[in-house]
Design a protein around this motif. Sequence first.
Motif, PDB file in Angstrom:
ATOM      1  N   VAL A  29       0.807  -1.220   0.000  1.00 56.94           N
ATOM      2  CA  VAL A  29       0.000   0.000   0.000  1.00 56.94           C
ATOM      3  C   VAL A  29       0.844   1.275   0.000  1.00 56.94           C
ATOM      4  O   VAL A  29       0.302   2.365  -0.171  1.00 56.94           O
ATOM      5  CB  VAL A  29      -0.992   0.018   1.186  1.00 56.94           C
ATOM      6  CG1 VAL A  29      -1.956  -1.163   1.095  1.00 56.94           C
ATOM      7  CG2 VAL A  29      -0.279   0.035   2.523  1.00 56.94           C
ATOM      8  N   GLU A  30       2.172   1.152   0.183  1.00 59.58           N
ATOM      9  CA  GLU A  30       3.020   2.341   0.215  1.00 59.58           C
ATOM     10  C   GLU A  30       4.443   1.975  -0.199  1.00 59.58           C
ATOM     11  O   GLU A  30       4.990   0.971   0.258  1.00 59.58           O
ATOM     12  CB  GLU A  30       3.030   2.924   1.629  1.00 59.58           C
ATOM     13  CG  GLU A  30       3.825   4.200   1.774  1.00 59.58           C
ATOM     14  CD  GLU A  30       3.816   4.733   3.199  1.00 59.58           C
ATOM     15  OE1 GLU A  30       4.369   5.822   3.405  1.00 59.58           O
ATOM     16  OE2 GLU A  30       3.266   4.068   4.106  1.00 59.58           O
ATOM     17  N   THR A  31       5.024   2.811  -1.066  1.00 58.61           N
ATOM     18  CA  THR A  31       6.387   2.585  -1.559  1.00 58.61           C
ATOM     19  C   THR A  31       7.130   3.913  -1.648  1.00 58.61           C
ATOM     20  O   THR A  31       6.519   4.981  -1.663  1.00 58.61           O
ATOM     21  CB  THR A  31       6.369   1.947  -2.964  1.00 58.61           C
ATOM     22  OG1 THR A  31       5.697   2.825  -3.871  1.00 58.61           O
ATOM     23  CG2 THR A  31       5.690   0.585  -2.962  1.00 58.61           C
ATOM     24  N   GLU A  32       8.451   3.821  -1.727  1.00 59.91           N
ATOM     25  CA  GLU A  32       9.293   4.977  -2.003  1.00 59.91           C
ATOM     26  C   GLU A  32      10.342   4.591  -3.035  1.00 59.91           C
ATOM     27  O   GLU A  32      10.931   3.503  -2.951  1.00 59.91           O
ATOM     28  CB  GLU A  32      10.030   5.461  -0.748  1.00 59.91           C
ATOM     29  CG  GLU A  32       9.155   6.180   0.250  1.00 59.91           C
ATOM     30  CD  GLU A  32       9.924   6.643   1.474  1.00 59.91           C
ATOM     31  OE1 GLU A  32       9.341   7.422   2.242  1.00 59.91           O
ATOM     32  OE2 GLU A  32      11.085   6.228   1.669  1.00 59.91           O
ATOM     33  N   ALA A  33      10.590   5.486  -3.980  1.00 60.98           N
ATOM     34  CA  ALA A  33      11.621   5.256  -4.995  1.00 60.98           C
ATOM     35  C   ALA A  33      12.929   5.887  -4.548  1.00 60.98           C
ATOM     36  O   ALA A  33      12.947   6.998  -4.009  1.00 60.98           O
ATOM     37  CB  ALA A  33      11.189   5.860  -6.327  1.00 60.98           C
ATOM     38  N   ILE A  90       9.679  -0.850   0.265  1.00 61.54           N
ATOM     39  CA  ILE A  90       8.290  -1.187   0.583  1.00 61.54           C
ATOM     40  C   ILE A  90       8.025  -0.603   1.974  1.00 61.54           C
ATOM     41  O   ILE A  90       8.569  -1.086   2.971  1.00 61.54           O
ATOM     42  CB  ILE A  90       8.050  -2.716   0.569  1.00 61.54           C
ATOM     43  CG1 ILE A  90       8.592  -3.361  -0.718  1.00 61.54           C
ATOM     44  CG2 ILE A  90       6.561  -3.018   0.763  1.00 61.54           C
ATOM     45  CD1 ILE A  90       7.959  -2.898  -1.987  1.00 61.54           C
ATOM     46  N   ARG A  91       7.213   0.441   2.040  1.00 63.49           N
ATOM     47  CA  ARG A  91       6.996   1.153   3.307  1.00 63.49           C
ATOM     48  C   ARG A  91       5.859   0.580   4.140  1.00 63.49           C
ATOM     49  O   ARG A  91       5.880   0.678   5.369  1.00 63.49           O
ATOM     50  CB  ARG A  91       6.720   2.630   3.044  1.00 63.49           C
ATOM     51  CG  ARG A  91       7.962   3.484   2.915  1.00 63.49           C
ATOM     52  CD  ARG A  91       7.669   4.933   3.218  1.00 63.49           C
ATOM     53  NE  ARG A  91       7.229   5.139   4.572  1.00 63.49           N
ATOM     54  CZ  ARG A  91       8.033   5.325   5.618  1.00 63.49           C
ATOM     55  NH1 ARG A  91       9.338   5.315   5.465  1.00 63.49           N
ATOM     56  NH2 ARG A  91       7.537   5.493   6.818  1.00 63.49           N
ATOM     57  N   ALA A  92       4.822   0.042   3.508  1.00 67.39           N
ATOM     58  CA  ALA A  92       3.676  -0.466   4.277  1.00 67.39           C
ATOM     59  C   ALA A  92       2.902  -1.487   3.452  1.00 67.39           C
ATOM     60  O   ALA A  92       2.839  -1.395   2.227  1.00 67.39           O
ATOM     61  CB  ALA A  92       2.763   0.683   4.689  1.00 67.39           C
ATOM     62  N   VAL A  93       2.320  -2.440   4.171  1.00 71.46           N
ATOM     63  CA  VAL A  93       1.464  -3.453   3.549  1.00 71.46           C
ATOM     64  C   VAL A  93       0.186  -3.624   4.365  1.00 71.46           C
ATOM     65  O   VAL A  93       0.159  -3.333   5.563  1.00 71.46           O
ATOM     66  CB  VAL A  93       2.176  -4.827   3.413  1.00 71.46           C
ATOM     67  CG1 VAL A  93       3.387  -4.739   2.505  1.00 71.46           C
ATOM     68  CG2 VAL A  93       2.552  -5.403   4.774  1.00 71.46           C
ATOM     69  N   PRO A 126       8.105   0.330   7.379  1.00 69.75           N
ATOM     70  CA  PRO A 126       9.031  -0.662   6.801  1.00 69.75           C
ATOM     71  C   PRO A 126       9.588  -1.654   7.819  1.00 69.75           C
ATOM     72  O   PRO A 126       9.696  -2.852   7.517  1.00 69.75           O
ATOM     73  CB  PRO A 126      10.136   0.193   6.180  1.00 69.75           C
ATOM     74  CG  PRO A 126       9.976   1.551   6.762  1.00 69.75           C
ATOM     75  CD  PRO A 126       8.554   1.706   7.175  1.00 69.75           C
ATOM     76  N   GLY A 127       9.928  -1.207   9.015  1.00 72.11           N
ATOM     77  CA  GLY A 127      10.416  -2.126  10.038  1.00 72.11           C
ATOM     78  C   GLY A 127       9.308  -3.014  10.568  1.00 72.11           C
ATOM     79  O   GLY A 127       9.515  -4.200  10.855  1.00 72.11           O
ATOM     80  N   LYS A 188      -5.806   2.569   5.331  1.00 65.34           N
ATOM     81  CA  LYS A 188      -5.466   2.821   6.743  1.00 65.34           C
ATOM     82  C   LYS A 188      -4.121   2.223   7.152  1.00 65.34           C
ATOM     83  O   LYS A 188      -3.646   2.486   8.253  1.00 65.34           O
ATOM     84  CB  LYS A 188      -6.569   2.302   7.652  1.00 65.34           C
ATOM     85  CG  LYS A 188      -6.740   0.793   7.669  1.00 65.34           C
ATOM     86  CD  LYS A 188      -7.874   0.403   8.595  1.00 65.34           C
ATOM     87  CE  LYS A 188      -8.034  -1.099   8.687  1.00 65.34           C
ATOM     88  NZ  LYS A 188      -9.103  -1.478   9.624  1.00 65.34           N
ATOM     89  N   TYR A 189      -3.478   1.441   6.282  1.00 65.10           N
ATOM     90  CA  TYR A 189      -2.182   0.856   6.617  1.00 65.10           C
ATOM     91  C   TYR A 189      -1.008   1.689   6.140  1.00 65.10           C
ATOM     92  O   TYR A 189       0.151   1.337   6.357  1.00 65.10           O
ATOM     93  CB  TYR A 189      -2.091  -0.581   6.095  1.00 65.10           C
ATOM     94  CG  TYR A 189      -2.941  -1.509   6.907  1.00 65.10           C
ATOM     95  CD1 TYR A 189      -2.483  -2.061   8.094  1.00 65.10           C
ATOM     96  CD2 TYR A 189      -4.249  -1.780   6.520  1.00 65.10           C
ATOM     97  CE1 TYR A 189      -3.285  -2.876   8.883  1.00 65.10           C
ATOM     98  CE2 TYR A 189      -5.063  -2.599   7.293  1.00 65.10           C
ATOM     99  CZ  TYR A 189      -4.579  -3.133   8.467  1.00 65.10           C
ATOM    100  OH  TYR A 189      -5.383  -3.924   9.249  1.00 65.10           O
ATOM    101  N   VAL A 190      -1.270   2.804   5.477  1.00 61.10           N
ATOM    102  CA  VAL A 190      -0.192   3.712   5.063  1.00 61.10           C
ATOM    103  C   VAL A 190       0.473   4.288   6.310  1.00 61.10           C
ATOM    104  O   VAL A 190      -0.187   4.600   7.298  1.00 61.10           O
ATOM    105  CB  VAL A 190      -0.774   4.832   4.171  1.00 61.10           C
ATOM    106  CG1 VAL A 190       0.252   5.922   3.911  1.00 61.10           C
ATOM    107  CG2 VAL A 190      -1.259   4.239   2.854  1.00 61.10           C
ATOM    108  N   SER A 191       1.797   4.422   6.265  1.00 64.83           N
ATOM    109  CA  SER A 191       2.540   4.832   7.472  1.00 64.83           C
ATOM    110  C   SER A 191       2.318   6.283   7.837  1.00 64.83           C
ATOM    111  O   SER A 191       2.126   6.611   9.000  1.00 64.83           O
ATOM    112  CB  SER A 191       4.038   4.555   7.285  1.00 64.83           C
ATOM    113  OG  SER A 191       4.559   5.360   6.249  1.00 64.83           O
TER     114      SER A 191
END
Length: 195
Positions: A29-33, A90-93, A126-127, A188-191
């Motif tokens: 649900v959230e990523t960073e390049a 991968i920041r959030a799932v 991510p952690g 709602k799972y986005v950091s």
Amino acid sequence: MDGITLAKSLLNKFLIREYENKKIITKIVETEAYMGAKDKAAHAYKNKKSTRTAPLYLSGGHIYVYLIYGMYNCLNLSANKENIPECVLIRAVEPINSWDEISYNRFSKPYNELNNYQKKNLTNGPGKLCKGLNIDRGLSGKSIFRSELYIEDNPDNDFEIAVDKRINIDYAQEDKDKLWRFYIKNNKYVSVIKR
């Protein structure tokens, strides 16, 4: 594909972790390049290559797991071609199944015993997602296409992408303001929700 394109294309796909006869399915649900040699926030800025960052220099689709703060693993996938060290964090799932397994990995108790704060923070960072999915540096360098951690398409493609700055990279000077964080709007799972 390059890091920015990959970061967007991974959203809403299933991230699947298999180990010890378990199969945890989550949705990205959230990523960073991170754009490699030209990106001051990237581990490979100025093409700094080390044993740790070697997976970044492999062809797209290789796993790169690193440790932050001496205690949290972070999951990345290499992007682009060999020796172009771009990647996606991968920041959030969002958990799809195995709620109790994720909960035991994170908090050593079943999901129904978690308080609301713990439920909200199950995999929204991510952690946190690495701990919940039992992802460690032993996966680093493996292919996401032939591994116990892999990606599958999601037939449901009804979502909207939000764009924002990346998180916790104040050291990256002007690159800290690049809009290279992507997430599923209203998930709602986005950091961190758009400021």
